[in-house]
Enzyme design. Structure first.
Site, PDB file in Angstrom:
ATOM      1  CB  ILE A 109      -0.975  -0.007   1.206  1.00  0.00           C
ATOM      2  CG1 ILE A 109      -1.960   1.174   1.130  1.00  0.00           C
ATOM      3  CG2 ILE A 109      -0.231  -0.049   2.528  1.00  0.00           C
ATOM      4  CD1 ILE A 109      -3.146   1.060   2.081  1.00  0.00           C
ATOM      5  CB  CYS A 110       0.939   4.153   0.815  1.00  0.00           C
ATOM      6  SG  CYS A 110       1.093   5.944   0.961  1.00  0.00           S
ATOM      7  CG  HIS A 111       5.179   6.476  -0.576  1.00  0.00           C
ATOM      8  ND1 HIS A 111       4.094   7.061   0.024  1.00  0.00           N
ATOM      9  CD2 HIS A 111       5.740   7.416  -1.359  1.00  0.00           C
ATOM     10  CE1 HIS A 111       4.005   8.321  -0.365  1.00  0.00           C
ATOM     11  NE2 HIS A 111       4.988   8.571  -1.210  1.00  0.00           N
TER      12      HIS A 111
END
Length: 182
Positions: A109-111
């Site tokens: 998730i995300c970065h």
């Protein structure tokens, strides 16, 4: 649905986005699985709420002393500093790649997909992330889309990805489904 399954959570000693660690962790436990916190150093990791220090969490295992074969899946939480650090640690990159080589599900998730870029496992895959990673992921051979959650089955394993903390409900559900199907 995850009874008897052990899920690895790989994080750097500092910089993981706390909610992206704690919400999937809680989902694994609620589904009957066993989450294990793995980092590059023993002791505790320092989580963050964006740029502010949050809670500390005890490390269960270090990445250089743990066998990926003893896990049924991998969660890579985000936070900007977390995956940026992990992608520079060869043992963390090898650990991550091993899940793809073994056909085991991975949720990022995300970065967090920055670690996947370094592991060179994104060719031909469809993925989402925090929007600033779009070019990096495309350059790594992935097809980037702007969606709440993406479940990609066009590779050796199931790859679940989401963009940000607001997507955690969908991310956790898709990750639990992927881990349960293993």
């Amino acid at each position: 649905m995850l009874n008897g399954k052990t899920i690895a959570f790989l994080v750097a000693p500092e910089g993981v986005e706390q909610v992206e660690l704690t919400e999937p962790w809680k989902a694994v436990k609620q589904a009957g699985g066993t989450p294990v916190l793995i980092s590059t150093a023993p002791g505790q990791i320092q989580a963050f709420h964006h740029l502010n220090k949050a809670d500390r969490f005890a490390v269960d295992e270090t990445v250089d002393h743990v066998d990926p074969a003893s896990f049924d899946g991998l969660v890579l939480p985000g936070g900007v500093a977390n995956p940026d650090y992990l992608r520079m640690v060869p043992a963390a990159v090898r650990f991550t790649r091993a899940f793809f080589d073994a056909g085991k599900p991975v949720a990022a998730i995300c970065h967090a997909p920055w670690t996947l870029v370094e592991a060179d496992v994104l060719h031909g895959r469809t993925i989402t992330s925090w929007p600033s990673l779009r070019t990096d992921l495309r350059n790594a051979g992935a097809s980037w889309v702007n969606q709440e959650v993406v479940v990609c089955t066009s590779g050796p394993n199931i790859l679940v990805s989401s963009r940000k903390p607001d997507d955690l409900k969908a991310f956790c559900q898709a990750a639990m489904d992927a881990f349960g199907a293993q």
